[in-house]
Design a protein around this motif. Structure first.
Motif, PDB file in Angstrom:
ATOM      1  N   LEU A  32       0.833  -1.216   0.000  1.00 33.40           N
ATOM      2  CA  LEU A  32       0.000   0.000   0.000  1.00 33.40           C
ATOM      3  C   LEU A  32       0.862   1.257   0.000  1.00 33.40           C
ATOM      4  O   LEU A  32       0.533   2.249  -0.674  1.00 33.40           O
ATOM      5  CB  LEU A  32      -0.926  -0.014   1.208  1.00 33.40           C
ATOM      6  CG  LEU A  32      -2.027  -1.087   1.190  1.00 33.40           C
ATOM      7  CD1 LEU A  32      -2.814  -1.066   2.487  1.00 33.40           C
ATOM      8  CD2 LEU A  32      -2.971  -0.871   0.017  1.00 33.40           C
ATOM      9  N   PHE A  33       1.959   1.253   0.738  1.00 34.62           N
ATOM     10  CA  PHE A  33       2.865   2.407   0.714  1.00 34.62           C
ATOM     11  C   PHE A  33       3.515   2.564  -0.656  1.00 34.62           C
ATOM     12  O   PHE A  33       3.776   3.691  -1.102  1.00 34.62           O
ATOM     13  CB  PHE A  33       3.936   2.258   1.795  1.00 34.62           C
ATOM     14  CG  PHE A  33       3.486   2.700   3.156  1.00 34.62           C
ATOM     15  CD1 PHE A  33       3.183   4.031   3.402  1.00 34.62           C
ATOM     16  CD2 PHE A  33       3.356   1.793   4.189  1.00 34.62           C
ATOM     17  CE1 PHE A  33       2.763   4.446   4.660  1.00 34.62           C
ATOM     18  CE2 PHE A  33       2.941   2.188   5.446  1.00 34.62           C
ATOM     19  CZ  PHE A  33       2.643   3.525   5.686  1.00 34.62           C
ATOM     20  N   LEU A  34       3.762   1.448  -1.340  1.00 35.90           N
ATOM     21  CA  LEU A  34       4.305   1.543  -2.695  1.00 35.90           C
ATOM     22  C   LEU A  34       3.289   2.164  -3.645  1.00 35.90           C
ATOM     23  O   LEU A  34       3.652   2.942  -4.544  1.00 35.90           O
ATOM     24  CB  LEU A  34       4.726   0.156  -3.177  1.00 35.90           C
ATOM     25  CG  LEU A  34       5.484   0.091  -4.501  1.00 35.90           C
ATOM     26  CD1 LEU A  34       6.738   0.942  -4.445  1.00 35.90           C
ATOM     27  CD2 LEU A  34       5.849  -1.351  -4.832  1.00 35.90           C
TER      28      LEU A  34
ATOM     29  N   VAL B 130       0.305   6.832 -17.474  1.00 30.33           N
ATOM     30  CA  VAL B 130       0.834   5.478 -17.620  1.00 30.33           C
ATOM     31  C   VAL B 130       1.268   4.918 -16.273  1.00 30.33           C
ATOM     32  O   VAL B 130       1.039   3.743 -15.967  1.00 30.33           O
ATOM     33  CB  VAL B 130       2.008   5.478 -18.622  1.00 30.33           C
ATOM     34  CG1 VAL B 130       2.734   4.142 -18.600  1.00 30.33           C
ATOM     35  CG2 VAL B 130       1.509   5.779 -20.019  1.00 30.33           C
ATOM     36  N   LEU B 131       1.882   5.757 -15.439  1.00 33.46           N
ATOM     37  CA  LEU B 131       2.320   5.298 -14.124  1.00 33.46           C
ATOM     38  C   LEU B 131       1.140   4.866 -13.262  1.00 33.46           C
ATOM     39  O   LEU B 131       1.202   3.843 -12.562  1.00 33.46           O
ATOM     40  CB  LEU B 131       3.101   6.413 -13.426  1.00 33.46           C
ATOM     41  CG  LEU B 131       3.746   6.069 -12.081  1.00 33.46           C
ATOM     42  CD1 LEU B 131       4.762   4.952 -12.250  1.00 33.46           C
ATOM     43  CD2 LEU B 131       4.398   7.300 -11.470  1.00 33.46           C
ATOM     44  N   VAL B 132       0.046   5.614 -13.327  1.00 32.34           N
ATOM     45  CA  VAL B 132      -1.126   5.274 -12.518  1.00 32.34           C
ATOM     46  C   VAL B 132      -1.844   4.059 -13.082  1.00 32.34           C
ATOM     47  O   VAL B 132      -2.211   3.131 -12.340  1.00 32.34           O
ATOM     48  CB  VAL B 132      -2.082   6.481 -12.427  1.00 32.34           C
ATOM     49  CG1 VAL B 132      -3.392   6.087 -11.754  1.00 32.34           C
ATOM     50  CG2 VAL B 132      -1.427   7.618 -11.667  1.00 32.34           C
ATOM     51  N   LEU B 133      -2.053   4.027 -14.404  1.00 32.42           N
ATOM     52  CA  LEU B 133      -2.829   2.936 -14.996  1.00 32.42           C
ATOM     53  C   LEU B 133      -2.076   1.613 -14.979  1.00 32.42           C
ATOM     54  O   LEU B 133      -2.649   0.567 -14.637  1.00 32.42           O
ATOM     55  CB  LEU B 133      -3.217   3.297 -16.432  1.00 32.42           C
ATOM     56  CG  LEU B 133      -4.206   4.451 -16.597  1.00 32.42           C
ATOM     57  CD1 LEU B 133      -4.501   4.678 -18.072  1.00 32.42           C
ATOM     58  CD2 LEU B 133      -5.496   4.166 -15.851  1.00 32.42           C
ATOM     59  N   VAL B 134      -0.797   1.648 -15.349  1.00 35.63           N
ATOM     60  CA  VAL B 134      -0.042   0.404 -15.487  1.00 35.63           C
ATOM     61  C   VAL B 134       0.427  -0.110 -14.135  1.00 35.63           C
ATOM     62  O   VAL B 134       0.142  -1.245 -13.739  1.00 35.63           O
ATOM     63  CB  VAL B 134       1.145   0.600 -16.444  1.00 35.63           C
ATOM     64  CG1 VAL B 134       1.994  -0.660 -16.507  1.00 35.63           C
ATOM     65  CG2 VAL B 134       0.654   0.971 -17.829  1.00 35.63           C
TER      66      VAL B 134
ATOM     67  N   VAL C 176      -0.205  -3.646 -11.938  1.00 37.74           N
ATOM     68  CA  VAL C 176       0.893  -4.381 -11.308  1.00 37.74           C
ATOM     69  C   VAL C 176       0.739  -4.425  -9.795  1.00 37.74           C
ATOM     70  O   VAL C 176       0.786  -5.493  -9.165  1.00 37.74           O
ATOM     71  CB  VAL C 176       2.246  -3.759 -11.709  1.00 37.74           C
ATOM     72  CG1 VAL C 176       3.389  -4.482 -11.005  1.00 37.74           C
ATOM     73  CG2 VAL C 176       2.431  -3.802 -13.212  1.00 37.74           C
ATOM     74  N   MET C 177       0.528  -3.273  -9.173  1.00 43.02           N
ATOM     75  CA  MET C 177       0.480  -3.234  -7.717  1.00 43.02           C
ATOM     76  C   MET C 177      -0.785  -3.896  -7.171  1.00 43.02           C
ATOM     77  O   MET C 177      -0.761  -4.482  -6.095  1.00 43.02           O
ATOM     78  CB  MET C 177       0.585  -1.797  -7.224  1.00 43.02           C
ATOM     79  CG  MET C 177       1.991  -1.243  -7.275  1.00 43.02           C
ATOM     80  SD  MET C 177       3.225  -2.372  -6.610  1.00 43.02           S
ATOM     81  CE  MET C 177       2.599  -2.679  -4.984  1.00 43.02           C
TER      82      MET C 177
END
Length: 213
Positions: free
Chosen positions: A33-35, A57-61, A66-67
Motif C-alpha cells: 500500500l505504501f508503494l 501510464v504510471l497510474v494505470l499500469v 501491477v500493484m
C-alpha cells in the motif's frame, strides 16, 4: 514561493516517506500500500513537470495493474516473514553498495542538469512527455514501429489464449458450440419394448430345476 513549488515539495516529501515505509514496514500488505502511495506521488510530480502521459501510464499500469496484482498475491499467500528475514544481514553489504551506486548516478544527473543554463536547454524539451506531441510522433514518424509492437502484443495474446485452451488428455473438456447445437431428439431416444411380467417367474424357475434334476 509559488503554489507549484509548494506542491512539488509536498509530493516529494510524501514520496520519500512512502518509499522508506516500503522497505521498513513489517507487514507486506502495508508495504504494498505504501508503494501504491509512492507511485501516486511520483505521478503528481510528473504532472507538475507537464508530463501528463507519463503520469497516466504510471497510474494505470503500475498502480492499476501491477500493484493491485501484487497486493492480491500477498494477501492470498501465507508468507512467513521470519524465514524471509533470516538472510537479511548477509545480503546487506551488496544491497548497500548497489544503493550507493544508484544514488551517485542520480546525483550526477541532477548536478549536471543544475549546471546547464536554461538557454542551453532545447525548446522542444518543454513538450516531452505530453500527450499531444507524443501522439503525433507515434502516428507519424514512428508509425511502423508502433504497428510492429501492436502485432507482437497481439500474437502474444493469441498464443497465451491458445496455450490456455489447448486440449489435454488429463482434463475434461467440452465444446460449447457443439453443446448449443444439440437437439432434444439427439439427447433422448424412445425405445418400444414388449411388456414383461415377473409374477410366474418363481414357478418357471422351480419347473426348470425339476427338469434338470
Amino acid at each position: 514561493m509559488e503554489f507549484k513549488t509548494v506542491l512539488f515539495y509536498a509530493f516529494a516529501v510524501i514520496l520519500v516517506v512512502a518509499a522508506m515505509r516500503v522497505i521498513t514496514a513489517r507487514n507486506p500488505v502495508h508495504a504494498a500500500l505504501f508503494l501504491v502511495l509512492s507511485f501516486f506521488s511520483a505521478a503528481g510530480l510528473w504532472l507538475l513537470l507537464k508530463a501528463e502521459f507519463l503520469a497516466i501510464v504510471l497510474v494505470l499500469v503500475y498502480v492499476g495493474a501491477v500493484m493491485v496484482l501484487f497486493l492480491f498475491v500477498v494477501m492470498m499467500l501465507d508468507i512467513n516473514m521470519d524465514k524471509l528475514r533470516e538472510g537479511f544481514w548477509g545480503y546487506f553489504p551488496l544491497a548497500a553498495t548497489i544503493g550507493v551506486i544508484i544514488v551517485l548516478e542520480m546525483a550526477a544527473v541532477l548536478l549536471r542538469s543544475f549546471w546547464v543554463s536554461e538557454s542551453q536547454v532545447p525548446a522542444a524539451s518543454d513538450t516531452i512527455g505530453q500527450t499531444k506531441p507524443l501522439g503525433k510522433l507515434i502516428f507519424t514518424e514512428y508509425v511502423y514501429a508502433f504497428e510492429i509492437a501492436a502485432v507482437i502484443l497481439l500474437v502474444a495474446i493469441v498464443a497465451a489464449v491458445a496455450l490456455t485452451l489447448r486440449k489435454r488428455k488429463d482434463s475434461k473438456y467440452f465444446d460449447p458450440a457443439q453443446a448449443v447445437k444439440v437437439k432434444a431428439s439427439d439427447r433422448v431416444r424412445l425405445v418400444s419394448m414388449k411388456a414383461e411380467s415377473t409374477r410366474n417367474a418363481p414357478a418357471a424357475d422351480a419347473a426348470a430345476d425339476g427338469q434338470q434334476s
